[in-house]
Design a protein around this motif. Structure first.
Motif, short mmCIF file in Angstrom:
data_model
loop_
_atom_site.label_atom_id
_atom_site.label_comp_id
_atom_site.label_asym_id
_atom_site.label_seq_id
_atom_site.Cartn_x
_atom_site.Cartn_y
_atom_site.Cartn_z
N VAL A 1 -6.91 -57.85 -61.09
CA VAL A 1 -7.02 -56.40 -61.19
C VAL A 1 -5.61 -55.79 -61.24
O VAL A 1 -5.33 -54.84 -61.97
N HIS B 1 -6.61 -38.31 -60.96
CA HIS B 1 -6.75 -38.16 -62.41
C HIS B 1 -6.33 -36.76 -62.83
O HIS B 1 -6.30 -36.47 -64.01
N PRO C 1 -6.32 -44.81 -65.74
CA PRO C 1 -7.75 -44.62 -66.05
C PRO C 1 -8.65 -45.15 -64.94
O PRO C 1 -8.20 -45.94 -64.10
N SER C 2 -9.89 -44.71 -65.00
CA SER C 2 -10.85 -45.17 -64.00
C SER C 2 -11.00 -46.69 -64.09
O SER C 2 -11.05 -47.25 -65.18
N GLY C 3 -10.99 -47.34 -62.93
CA GLY C 3 -11.11 -48.80 -62.91
C GLY C 3 -9.78 -49.51 -63.10
O GLY C 3 -9.72 -50.73 -63.17
N ALA C 4 -8.67 -48.74 -63.16
CA ALA C 4 -7.37 -49.35 -63.38
C ALA C 4 -6.85 -50.06 -62.13
O ALA C 4 -5.97 -50.92 -62.22
N GLY C 5 -7.38 -49.71 -60.97
CA GLY C 5 -6.95 -50.37 -59.75
C GLY C 5 -6.23 -49.48 -58.77
O GLY C 5 -5.53 -49.97 -57.86
N LYS C 6 -6.39 -48.17 -58.89
CA LYS C 6 -5.71 -47.25 -57.97
C LYS C 6 -6.18 -47.45 -56.54
O LYS C 6 -5.37 -47.62 -55.62
N THR C 7 -7.50 -47.45 -56.38
CA THR C 7 -8.03 -47.64 -55.03
C THR C 7 -7.61 -49.00 -54.47
O THR C 7 -7.24 -49.12 -53.30
N SER C 8 -7.61 -50.01 -55.33
CA SER C 8 -7.21 -51.35 -54.88
C SER C 8 -5.77 -51.34 -54.38
O SER C 8 -5.44 -51.94 -53.35
N GLN D 1 -11.73 -41.91 -51.04
CA GLN D 1 -12.48 -41.24 -52.10
C GLN D 1 -13.84 -40.77 -51.55
O GLN D 1 -14.32 -39.72 -51.91
N ARG E 1 -5.55 -49.75 -51.05
CA ARG E 1 -6.06 -50.64 -49.99
C ARG E 1 -5.02 -51.69 -49.63
O ARG E 1 -4.91 -52.08 -48.46
N TYR F 1 -10.25 -60.01 -57.14
CA TYR F 1 -11.40 -60.05 -56.23
C TYR F 1 -12.18 -61.32 -56.53
O TYR F 1 -12.65 -61.49 -57.66
N1 LIG Z 1 -14.63 -55.12 -53.66
C1 LIG Z 1 -14.53 -55.41 -54.97
N2 LIG Z 1 -15.02 -56.57 -55.45
C2 LIG Z 1 -14.91 -56.88 -56.76
N3 LIG Z 1 -14.33 -56.13 -57.65
C3 LIG Z 1 -13.81 -54.94 -57.26
C4 LIG Z 1 -13.89 -54.53 -55.89
N4 LIG Z 1 -13.30 -53.32 -55.77
C5 LIG Z 1 -12.87 -53.00 -57.01
N5 LIG Z 1 -13.17 -53.98 -57.90
C6 LIG Z 1 -12.82 -53.96 -59.33
O1 LIG Z 1 -11.44 -53.78 -59.44
C7 LIG Z 1 -11.14 -52.90 -60.51
C8 LIG Z 1 -10.29 -51.75 -59.97
O2 LIG Z 1 -11.07 -50.96 -59.12
P1 LIG Z 1 -10.50 -49.73 -58.33
O3 LIG Z 1 -11.57 -49.20 -57.45
O4 LIG Z 1 -9.23 -50.11 -57.69
O5 LIG Z 1 -10.23 -48.73 -59.55
P2 LIG Z 1 -9.75 -47.21 -59.50
O6 LIG Z 1 -8.52 -47.14 -60.32
O7 LIG Z 1 -9.66 -46.73 -58.10
O8 LIG Z 1 -10.93 -46.47 -60.27
P3 LIG Z 1 -11.46 -44.95 -60.07
O9 LIG Z 1 -10.48 -44.07 -60.71
O10 LIG Z 1 -12.76 -44.96 -60.80
O11 LIG Z 1 -11.61 -44.72 -58.63
C9 LIG Z 1 -12.46 -52.44 -61.06
O12 LIG Z 1 -12.69 -53.19 -62.26
C10 LIG Z 1 -13.45 -52.79 -60.03
O13 LIG Z 1 -14.66 -53.14 -60.64
#
Ligand SMILES: Nc1ncnc2c1ncn2[C@@H]1O[C@H](COP(=O)(O)OP(=O)(O)OP(=O)(O)O)[C@@H](O)[C@H]1O
Ligand SMILES: [Mg+2]
Lengths: 316, 219
Positions: B17, B195, B36-43, B86, B46, B11
């Protein structure tokens, strides 16, 4: 800025009916939507008043001009040994025979005296004073060849001169042009202010709709589908605001026109109508205000489209 | 069906990420995505949903190189993908029924052709009585079910779900998992980011585990 949804909708809907899609894609009756309608209405109202005022001044100025321009005067100056009556009669005869002239009237001695009364007082005999005589000449739309008339007069009637009020007309023309230019300037500023405030109000109203754009995008709507819905919605809001504002302005003009007709003849209104003619912006004025409404609604729609497209760009 | 080759994502100017992701999602497959949380699953979801572009690497979806697609083509492709966010992303001014029917409405289909289907699905997820309610008055679990119903209503070929059981009790979670399994049996590939270990233990599926930007696959 988020708008509270209308939570009572679910209560109004009797749950025995089959479900229906009847909610528009873009939320109706949102707070920011109503604010936009109000801004558009106020700005359209002010812009319409400005347009009306400019058109009124312009129409009045050209009315003055044409009235004065359809009249010239011949002055016959006295001189020792000159028979003023004969010279006046001769000038009247020449002017009367001149092609294009519709009316010739010589002021009699008594009338000339009355013209001078404010300066010289009553009970005076003109014989004692070298007062010039005036002949008023009227003509229609097409001015006769005044140059030729002037030449003939100066050749045949000694002491006669033609005054076509050119100096006055020129000065009035300049003044009217200045007033109209100032009015147009104000109108342009007013327009710029209207466009800007409508643009910002539209953007404000759109901010509340970002989720709608995103969700439609996520369920696979094409950009044209999304911006089409928003554009239509905001066009309607703009038209609504414009109709309220422009309609009020038109009503105001209509009422002002009626009043000036009803009270015609009373002293105050005579003064006003001497200045402004009939207090009415005429069909051209109404058309101008109506097209303003359409223009402002179009700006609203266009701005919403721009905002949608920019939002869509940021969400891919 | 979906192929990632050396895909990386960052990003802005931030750290990567996701790093060197190479994997496939096969037709009719079922996988959990965890980490883990913040690992990038949502990314990653997307990326799969074509809502962001990778910083590097190649993504092929339904046989198309995603980078070369026009916006309209991506919109059309997205209609073959269902997604559960989410944070649900329901439209607050529309009833639950209308929210769930939205994909059909956007496709321009006539309401008579899908009304029964929508009502049936709403009954199935236990929202039959809440059909006329607006999302702000739904409970968290009800919103979740509405979001899931919207994602699956058009029978997508690929279903992406981000923490779909985060707000519901275990028995409802099991019921929702059954919905995903049914959908998978009828031909949809399913990716569920979660999770919830208990949930993953209930069904034997591929596990994609994200750790420090890299993907580890356990079959
Ligand atoms: N739009 C964005 N701009 C900048 N950084 C982002 C953005 N979206 C996510 N990140 C960063 O990318 C990393 C992965 O985020 P992501 O939301 O994919 O994690 P996640 O695995 O879905 O976490 P969770 O389990 O908490 O939902 C995180 O460090 C987050 O801070
Ligand atoms: Mg997440």
């Amino acid at each position: 800025m988020t708008d509270a949804p209308d939570l009572t909708a679910s209560m109004r809907m009797p749950s025995r009916l089959p479900p229906r899609n009847d909610t528009p894609m873009v939320p109706k009756n949102s707070i920011s939507g109503r604010a936009l309608v109000a801004v558009v209405a106020i700005m359209t109202f002010l812009a319409s008043l400005t347009t009306g005022a400019v058109m009124l001044v312009r129409a009045t100025a050209s009315e003055w001009q044409s009235d004065v321009a359809r009249e010239v005067t011949i002055q016959v100056r006295p001189a020792p040994g000159r028979d003023l009556d004969a010279a006046t009669a001769k000038a009247v005869q020449i002017a009367g025979a001149f092609p294009g002239i519709t009316g010739v009237r010589a002021y009699t001695k008594e009338e000339s005296a009355r013209l001078l009364e404010p300066w010289l007082g009553t009970g005076l005999t003109l014989d004692e004073l070298p007062v010039p005589r005036l002949i008023v000449i009227k003509f229609g739309e097409n001015a006769p060849d005044l140059g030729l008339l002037r030449k003939i007069l100066s050749e045949q009637v000694p002491g006669a001169s033609l005054d076509d009020h050119r100096g006055w007309i020129d000065r009035m023309r300049t003044m009217a042009a200045t007033v109209v230019a100032a009015g147009v300037g104000i109108l342009l500023l007013m327009f710029a202010a209207t466009m800007l405030s409508v643009t910002f109000a539209t953007r404000g109203a759109m901010a509340a709709n970002r989720t709608v754009i995103e969700v439609l995008h996520f369920v696979g709507a094409k950009d044209s589908f999304i911006s089409g819905h928003f554009q239509r919605h905001f066009l309607m809001l703009g038209l609504k605001g414009g109709a309220i504002g422009g309609g009020s302005a038109m009503a105001l003009f209509a009422i002002a026109g009626l009043f000036s007709d009803w009270f015609a003849g009373s002293a105050g209104v005579d003064q006003v109508s001497a200045l402004f003619g009939s207090f009415s912006i005429g069909p051209a004025g109404y058309i101008a205000v109506a097209s303003q409404i359409v223009l402002i609604a179009a700006v609203t729609a266009w701005t919403s489209r721009q905002t949608v497209n920019r939002t869509l760009q940021t969400i891919g | 069906m979906v192929r990632f080759e050396n895909v990386g994502l960052r990003y802005g100017l931030g750290p990567e990420v996701l790093r060197d992701l190479t994997f496939r999602i096969e037709p009719h497959s079922f996988q959990f995505l965890t980490g883990p949380s913040g690992a990038g699953k949502t990314s990653l979801l997307r990326l799969l949903f074509l809502s962001i572009k990778p910083t590097r690497g190649l993504i092929t979806q339904f046989g198309h190189d995603v980078a070369t697609l026009s916006k309209d083509a991506r919109a059309t492709l997205r209609r073959r993908i269902g997604i559960v966010f989410q944070d649900f992303r329901l439209l607050d001014h529309m009833t639950t029924y209308e929210n769930v029917a939205l994909p059909f409405r956007v496709m321009g289909r006539h309401e008579d052709s899908y009304r029964d289907e929508v009502v049936e699905l709403l009954n199935w997820v236990g929202l039959g009585e809440r059909m006329w309610a607006l999302p702000p008055v739904l409970s968290g679990g009800e919103k979740q079910r509405a979001a899931i119903a919207r994602a699956v209503i058009a029978r997508p070929q690929l279903l992406l779900a981000d923490e779909p059981t985060g707000n519901v009790d275990p028995s409802l979670a099991q019921r929702l998992l059954r919905l995903f399994i049914e959908l998978n049996k009828s031909g949809t590939s399913v990716v569920i980011a979660t999770h919830d270990i208990a949930l993953m233990d209930q069904y034997d599926a591929h596990r994609l585990v994200l750790h420090e930007g890299r993907l580890h696959i356990y079959d």
